[in-house]
Design an enzyme around this catalytic site. Structure first.
Site, PDB file in Angstrom:
ATOM      1  N   GLY A  10      63.699  21.069 -32.263  1.00 52.35           N
ATOM      2  CA  GLY A  10      64.530  19.868 -32.417  1.00 52.35           C
ATOM      3  C   GLY A  10      65.981  20.312 -32.358  1.00 52.35           C
ATOM      4  O   GLY A  10      66.478  20.964 -33.288  1.00 52.35           O
ATOM      5  N   ALA A  11      66.631  20.004 -31.235  1.00 48.37           N
ATOM      6  CA  ALA A  11      68.039  20.410 -31.052  1.00 48.37           C
ATOM      7  C   ALA A  11      68.964  19.230 -31.307  1.00 48.37           C
ATOM      8  O   ALA A  11      70.015  19.103 -30.685  1.00 48.37           O
ATOM      9  CB  ALA A  11      68.239  20.976 -29.651  1.00 48.37           C
ATOM     10  N   GLY A  12      68.543  18.344 -32.215  1.00 47.79           N
ATOM     11  CA  GLY A  12      69.388  17.201 -32.584  1.00 47.79           C
ATOM     12  C   GLY A  12      70.449  17.663 -33.572  1.00 47.79           C
ATOM     13  O   GLY A  12      70.800  18.846 -33.627  1.00 47.79           O
ATOM     14  N   VAL A  14      70.531  17.974 -36.944  1.00 47.46           N
ATOM     15  CA  VAL A  14      70.182  18.916 -38.014  1.00 47.46           C
ATOM     16  C   VAL A  14      69.834  20.290 -37.428  1.00 47.46           C
ATOM     17  O   VAL A  14      70.314  21.326 -37.903  1.00 47.46           O
ATOM     18  CB  VAL A  14      69.005  18.371 -38.867  1.00 47.46           C
ATOM     19  CG1 VAL A  14      68.544  19.406 -39.880  1.00 47.46           C
ATOM     20  CG2 VAL A  14      69.409  17.087 -39.570  1.00 47.46           C
ATOM     21  N   ARG A  83      64.089   6.507 -38.576  1.00 45.02           N
ATOM     22  CA  ARG A  83      63.569   5.142 -38.729  1.00 45.02           C
ATOM     23  C   ARG A  83      64.574   4.173 -38.129  1.00 45.02           C
ATOM     24  O   ARG A  83      65.767   4.242 -38.424  1.00 45.02           O
ATOM     25  CB  ARG A  83      63.358   4.858 -40.219  1.00 45.02           C
ATOM     26  CG  ARG A  83      62.617   3.587 -40.450  1.00 45.02           C
ATOM     27  CD  ARG A  83      62.017   3.585 -41.845  1.00 45.02           C
ATOM     28  NE  ARG A  83      61.746   2.245 -42.278  1.00 45.02           N
ATOM     29  CZ  ARG A  83      61.708   1.871 -43.540  1.00 45.02           C
ATOM     30  NH1 ARG A  83      61.950   2.744 -44.486  1.00 45.02           N
ATOM     31  NH2 ARG A  83      61.433   0.633 -43.858  1.00 45.02           N
ATOM     32  N   ASN A 121      61.353  13.984 -41.602  1.00 48.47           N
ATOM     33  CA  ASN A 121      60.986  12.993 -42.632  1.00 48.47           C
ATOM     34  C   ASN A 121      59.820  12.116 -42.191  1.00 48.47           C
ATOM     35  O   ASN A 121      59.615  11.951 -40.997  1.00 48.47           O
ATOM     36  CB  ASN A 121      62.202  12.121 -42.945  1.00 48.47           C
ATOM     37  CG  ASN A 121      63.105  12.773 -43.967  1.00 48.47           C
ATOM     38  OD1 ASN A 121      62.628  13.345 -44.939  1.00 48.47           O
ATOM     39  ND2 ASN A 121      64.404  12.690 -43.736  1.00 48.47           N
ATOM     40  N   ARG A 152      73.553  18.205 -53.176  1.00 47.74           N
ATOM     41  CA  ARG A 152      74.263  16.921 -53.354  1.00 47.74           C
ATOM     42  C   ARG A 152      74.600  16.703 -54.825  1.00 47.74           C
ATOM     43  O   ARG A 152      75.722  16.316 -55.170  1.00 47.74           O
ATOM     44  CB  ARG A 152      73.392  15.768 -52.824  1.00 47.74           C
ATOM     45  CG  ARG A 152      73.358  15.758 -51.315  1.00 47.74           C
ATOM     46  CD  ARG A 152      72.548  14.594 -50.750  1.00 47.74           C
ATOM     47  NE  ARG A 152      72.753  14.553 -49.303  1.00 47.74           N
ATOM     48  CZ  ARG A 152      71.857  14.124 -48.426  1.00 47.74           C
ATOM     49  NH1 ARG A 152      70.681  13.681 -48.836  1.00 47.74           N
ATOM     50  NH2 ARG A 152      72.132  14.115 -47.143  1.00 47.74           N
ATOM     51  N   HIS A 176      61.305  13.865 -51.636  1.00 46.75           N
ATOM     52  CA  HIS A 176      62.625  13.632 -51.047  1.00 46.75           C
ATOM     53  C   HIS A 176      62.730  12.142 -50.724  1.00 46.75           C
ATOM     54  O   HIS A 176      62.472  11.724 -49.613  1.00 46.75           O
ATOM     55  CB  HIS A 176      62.739  14.480 -49.771  1.00 46.75           C
ATOM     56  CG  HIS A 176      64.064  14.377 -49.104  1.00 46.75           C
ATOM     57  ND1 HIS A 176      65.248  14.572 -49.757  1.00 46.75           N
ATOM     58  CD2 HIS A 176      64.386  14.124 -47.814  1.00 46.75           C
ATOM     59  CE1 HIS A 176      66.240  14.444 -48.909  1.00 46.75           C
ATOM     60  NE2 HIS A 176      65.751  14.158 -47.727  1.00 46.75           N
TER      61      HIS A 176
HETATM   62  N1  APR Z   1      59.288  18.433 -29.545  1.00 48.36           N
HETATM   63  C1  APR Z   1      60.549  18.909 -29.671  1.00 48.36           C
HETATM   64  N2  APR Z   1      61.607  18.142 -30.015  1.00 48.36           N
HETATM   65  C2  APR Z   1      61.398  16.837 -30.221  1.00 48.36           C
HETATM   66  C3  APR Z   1      60.106  16.258 -30.109  1.00 48.36           C
HETATM   67  C4  APR Z   1      59.022  17.124 -29.765  1.00 48.36           C
HETATM   68  N3  APR Z   1      57.771  16.667 -29.628  1.00 48.36           N
HETATM   69  N4  APR Z   1      60.233  14.938 -30.380  1.00 48.36           N
HETATM   70  C5  APR Z   1      61.527  14.696 -30.664  1.00 48.36           C
HETATM   71  N5  APR Z   1      62.236  15.837 -30.566  1.00 48.36           N
HETATM   72  C6  APR Z   1      63.681  16.034 -30.758  1.00 48.36           C
HETATM   73  C7  APR Z   1      64.544  14.904 -30.193  1.00 48.36           C
HETATM   74  O1  APR Z   1      64.655  14.986 -28.778  1.00 48.36           O
HETATM   75  C8  APR Z   1      65.866  15.141 -30.907  1.00 48.36           C
HETATM   76  O2  APR Z   1      66.753  15.941 -30.161  1.00 48.36           O
HETATM   77  O3  APR Z   1      64.037  16.047 -32.124  1.00 48.36           O
HETATM   78  C9  APR Z   1      65.455  15.881 -32.204  1.00 48.36           C
HETATM   79  C10 APR Z   1      65.801  15.124 -33.470  1.00 48.36           C
HETATM   80  O4  APR Z   1      67.183  15.098 -33.560  1.00 48.36           O
HETATM   81  P1  APR Z   1      68.024  13.845 -34.139  1.00 48.36           P
HETATM   82  O5  APR Z   1      67.472  12.585 -33.603  1.00 48.36           O
HETATM   83  O6  APR Z   1      69.469  14.172 -33.948  1.00 48.36           O
HETATM   84  O7  APR Z   1      67.652  13.862 -35.685  1.00 48.36           O
HETATM   85  P2  APR Z   1      68.327  14.750 -36.833  1.00 48.36           P
HETATM   86  O8  APR Z   1      69.450  14.006 -37.440  1.00 48.36           O
HETATM   87  O9  APR Z   1      68.537  16.122 -36.322  1.00 48.36           O
HETATM   88  O10 APR Z   1      67.146  14.760 -37.911  1.00 48.36           O
HETATM   89  C11 APR Z   1      65.938  15.436 -37.641  1.00 48.36           C
HETATM   90  O11 APR Z   1      65.425  15.828 -39.944  1.00 48.36           O
HETATM   91  O12 APR Z   1      66.485  15.161 -41.892  1.00 48.36           O
HETATM   92  C12 APR Z   1      65.444  14.897 -41.003  1.00 48.36           C
HETATM   93  O13 APR Z   1      65.158  12.484 -41.135  1.00 48.36           O
HETATM   94  C13 APR Z   1      65.577  13.549 -40.326  1.00 48.36           C
HETATM   95  O14 APR Z   1      63.348  13.547 -39.430  1.00 48.36           O
HETATM   96  C14 APR Z   1      64.715  13.735 -39.112  1.00 48.36           C
HETATM   97  C15 APR Z   1      64.950  15.219 -38.778  1.00 48.36           C
END
Ligand code: APR
Length: 309
Positions: A10-12, A14, A83, A121, A152, A176
């Site tokens: 997950g390169a979002g 977080v 969500r 989550n 926090r 959490h």
């Molecule tokens: N395989 C790899 N990556 C995936 C997949 C998958 N099957 N499905 C989704 N992703 C990637 C998305 O493409 C996205 O880049 O997961 C990433 C999630 O990043 P964000 O939407 O930016 O979410 P973020 O704020 O990083 O939070 C990630 O952590 O704190 C928790 O609630 C939050 O569940 C969420 C997670």
């Protein structure tokens, strides 16, 4: 000695924040993966281009293949969807369970034996799902939430008392979510429990703000949720595992009788070191504190029942 490797799925927001901190501190090389083509590669290139200015050598490698995490000592899972308006908790649970299943099954098909840190989550339920899907021993499947919630709480305490956050040790247990259990008795400033410095009402108000801490940031950002403190909390857990630091921090782990709870995942104080969870520390809770932890576990248990594994 070669630098250890850590995988982040997950390169979002977080995942990228965690990758940035881990490499900036030169702790490990990071393999950053995502299903979106180009996203992890682009963020990795950007992060690697900080190295001259920041004087560090650690690298981030972007990929769309979880198989590239074969030799990672720790794999952090942040993949998931947030969500959205109109989406029920059950729908979110189903979507993120499917994502987790996809990631865990791909990992299982490699020769990797990492310690997993689940961040997706709903955290405690996803950690339980990861345990069941991977079949890894409980010491190698940890949820990251309590470190963030404690961070926090520590911030709010430091701000209220006008002391350095370095003097604060905070303890938040449980799930959490809305039922998390902030423990003022085990939250200290230079060793002084905060009930000796603040009234009960003030302690309760800080605990309530901690409980709503994620939502407060979501309301301000309007798009997206927190990621700096989550990234820093991930880095703390990863560091303790990689360097066998034996730090004690609240993590979501499978309980098998501790705190009178069985077959449920909630946050409790854990010693983290080489190989993951080394020890669960059982605090002597008051009847009120214990009841709050039981309530929190009951909510997780209800959601575990909804899992279609
Ligand atoms: N395989 C790899 N990556 C995936 C997949 C998958 N099957 N499905 C989704 N992703 C990637 C998305 O493409 C996205 O880049 O997961 C990433 C999630 O990043 P964000 O939407 O930016 O979410 P973020 O704020 O990083 O939070 C990630 O952590 O704190 C928790 O609630 C939050 O569940 C969420 C997670």
């Amino acid at each position: 000695m070669p630098r250890p490797k850590v995988g982040i799925v997950g390169a979002g927001n977080v995942g990228a924040a965690a990758a940035f901190l881990l490499t900036k501190r030169n702790m490990c090389d990071v393999i950053l993966s995502d299903i979106v083509a180009g996203l992890p590669q682009g963020k990795s290139l950007d992060m690697n281009q900080c190295r001259m200015a920041d004087h560090h050598d650690a690298t981030v490698t972007g990929t769309n293949r979880i198989e590239d995490m074969e030799d990672c000592a720790v794999v952090v899972i942040t993949a998931g969807v947030p969500r959205k308006p109109g989406m029920s908790r059950e729908q979110l649970l189903e979507i993120n369970t499917n994502i987790l299943r996809d990631v865990c099954e791909k990992l299982k098909n490699t020769h990797a034996h990492p310690v997993l840190i689940v961040v997706t989550n709903p955290l405690d339920v996803m950690t339980y799902a990861a345990l069941k899907i991977t079949g890894y021993p409980k010491r190698r499947v940890l949820g990251m939430a309590g470190v963030l919630d404690s961070n926090r709480f520590a911030h709010f305490v430091a701000e209220r008392l006008r002391v350095s956050p370095r003097e604060v040790q905070a303890m938040v247990l449980g799930s959490h979510g809305d039922t998390m259990v902030a423990l003022p008795r085990f939250t200290t400033v230079a060793g002084i429990p905060i009930p000796e410095l603040l009234s009960k009402e003030e302690c309760d108000a800080l605990a309530a703000r901690t409980r709503d801490g994620g939502a407060e940031i979501v309301a301000l950002l309007k798009t997206g949720s927190a990621y700096y403190a989550p990234g820093s909390s991930i880095a703390a857990m990863v560091g303790s595992i990689l360097f066998d630091q034996d730090r004690v921090m609240p993590c979501s782990v499978l309980l098998e009788g501790e705190y009178g709870l069985k077959d449920v995942v909630v946050g409790v104080p854990c010693k983290l070191g080489d190989g993951g969870l080394k020890q669960i520390i059982e605090l002597k809770l008051t009847p009120d504190e214990s009841a709050a932890l039981q309530r929190s576990a009951a909510v997780v248990r209800e959601n575990i029942k909804l899992l279609k594994l």
